[in-house]
Design a protein around this motif. Sequence first.
Motif, short mmCIF file in Angstrom:
data_model
loop_
_atom_site.label_atom_id
_atom_site.label_comp_id
_atom_site.label_asym_id
_atom_site.label_seq_id
_atom_site.Cartn_x
_atom_site.Cartn_y
_atom_site.Cartn_z
N ILE A 1 0.85 -1.20 0.00
CA ILE A 1 0.00 0.00 0.00
C ILE A 1 0.88 1.25 0.00
N GLY A 2 1.91 1.22 0.84
CA GLY A 2 2.81 2.37 0.91
C GLY A 2 3.52 2.63 -0.41
N TYR A 3 4.02 1.60 -1.04
CA TYR A 3 4.71 1.75 -2.32
C TYR A 3 3.74 2.17 -3.43
N SER A 4 2.49 1.73 -3.33
CA SER A 4 1.49 2.10 -4.34
C SER A 4 1.26 3.60 -4.37
N LEU A 5 1.37 4.23 -3.21
CA LEU A 5 1.15 5.67 -3.15
C LEU A 5 2.24 6.45 -3.89
N GLU A 6 3.33 5.77 -4.23
CA GLU A 6 4.40 6.44 -4.97
C GLU A 6 4.22 6.35 -6.48
N ILE A 7 3.26 5.52 -6.91
CA ILE A 7 2.99 5.40 -8.35
C ILE A 7 2.40 6.71 -8.86
N ARG A 8 2.89 7.19 -9.99
CA ARG A 8 2.52 8.51 -10.50
C ARG A 8 1.00 8.66 -10.66
N LEU A 9 0.35 7.68 -11.26
CA LEU A 9 -1.09 7.77 -11.47
C LEU A 9 -1.83 7.86 -10.15
N ILE A 10 -1.41 7.05 -9.19
CA ILE A 10 -2.08 7.05 -7.88
C ILE A 10 -1.79 8.35 -7.14
N ARG A 11 -0.60 8.90 -7.32
CA ARG A 11 -0.27 10.16 -6.66
C ARG A 11 -1.20 11.28 -7.10
N SER A 12 -1.63 11.23 -8.37
CA SER A 12 -2.51 12.28 -8.88
C SER A 12 -3.94 12.15 -8.35
N ILE A 13 -4.31 10.96 -7.93
CA ILE A 13 -5.65 10.76 -7.37
C ILE A 13 -5.52 10.19 -5.96
N ARG A 14 -4.52 10.62 -5.23
CA ARG A 14 -4.19 10.08 -3.91
C ARG A 14 -5.38 10.06 -2.97
N SER A 15 -6.12 11.16 -2.89
CA SER A 15 -7.25 11.25 -1.96
C SER A 15 -8.33 10.24 -2.32
N ILE A 16 -8.64 10.16 -3.62
CA ILE A 16 -9.66 9.21 -4.06
C ILE A 16 -9.21 7.77 -3.78
N PHE A 17 -7.94 7.50 -4.04
CA PHE A 17 -7.39 6.17 -3.81
C PHE A 17 -7.49 5.78 -2.33
N LEU B 1 -12.69 2.56 2.40
CA LEU B 1 -14.06 2.03 2.33
C LEU B 1 -14.05 0.53 2.00
N THR B 2 -13.16 0.13 1.10
CA THR B 2 -13.10 -1.29 0.72
C THR B 2 -12.64 -2.17 1.88
N PHE B 3 -11.62 -1.72 2.60
CA PHE B 3 -11.14 -2.49 3.75
C PHE B 3 -12.20 -2.56 4.84
N ASN B 4 -12.89 -1.46 5.06
CA ASN B 4 -13.94 -1.46 6.08
C ASN B 4 -15.12 -2.34 5.68
N PHE B 5 -15.46 -2.32 4.39
CA PHE B 5 -16.53 -3.21 3.91
C PHE B 5 -16.12 -4.67 4.11
N SER B 6 -14.87 -4.99 3.78
CA SER B 6 -14.38 -6.36 3.96
C SER B 6 -14.41 -6.77 5.42
N PHE B 7 -14.02 -5.85 6.29
CA PHE B 7 -13.99 -6.14 7.72
C PHE B 7 -15.39 -6.36 8.27
N LEU B 8 -16.33 -5.51 7.87
CA LEU B 8 -17.72 -5.65 8.34
C LEU B 8 -18.35 -6.93 7.79
N THR B 9 -18.01 -7.27 6.55
CA THR B 9 -18.51 -8.53 5.97
C THR B 9 -17.99 -9.71 6.77
N TYR B 10 -16.71 -9.65 7.12
CA TYR B 10 -16.11 -10.72 7.92
C TYR B 10 -16.82 -10.85 9.28
N LEU B 11 -17.05 -9.72 9.94
CA LEU B 11 -17.72 -9.77 11.25
C LEU B 11 -19.12 -10.36 11.13
#
Length: 263
Positions: free
Chosen positions: A106-122, A128-138
Amino acid sequence: NHRYITYLRQFVIGYTDHFSPTFLFIDSDGNPRHHADNFGLLYLIEAPFLIYGLIQVTKRHRSVAVIIIPWFLVAPLASAVTSGTPSAVRSLFFLPVFQIFTALGIGYSLEIRLIRSIRSIFLIGLFLTFNFSFLTYLDLYYRHTPVQTSQGWQYGYKQVVAKAMMTKNNYDRVIITTEYDQPYVYFLWYGNYDPKVWINDGEFAKRFDKFEFRSINWKTDSQIPDTLLIGTPKEISPDQELWLVNFLDGTLAFVAKDTWSDT
């Protein structure tokens, strides 16, 4: 030589099983006691970051890689030499390597140029995805898994022992199926037996007091007089039963009949 080749082949299969996507992300090792129902050991969202983190730590941090990569590769060795691979329990030595790779990914992904331009959205999408996965697991773990996997947890023995203890004095023998593994343990525990009753008896796993533990053959066992038979629906037909015990999902677990009920 053929024997050694067979052992080596089994070892290789057992070892590689622990890197299977099905094992890691979909259904774990199939043992209902080792994971939430219909859920793997890791979140699916972790997969791309785990792989990316593994690649990047090898490229960028050699001093870290020489420790963590061997750890990652050695982790399933103990499990690989046993039967029933892959095993979530026997490969616990994996922890926390998967989480380290994922976090680095995840940390290295934030250094990718495309992701850096949409960092907040990413980051918002990732959160949201991790939280959805966690709530689904619970939800699966606390609501669905106890119901769907109660058989794997030997559910029903408490009720069976209570019923058997109430009426055991009416019979000369009580025979209990061993189809669900080690029933004697539950009769000793829920029956409140003093260990002195069985600790010196080498046959305690097969019988103690009036209880006998083995597979049931209704055709022959039904001829034994004054006996209570407690078995699975495959061993004893549930018609004209004395009493029944179900698993939490409603599936029939135990059927009890006495040997004079059909005469």
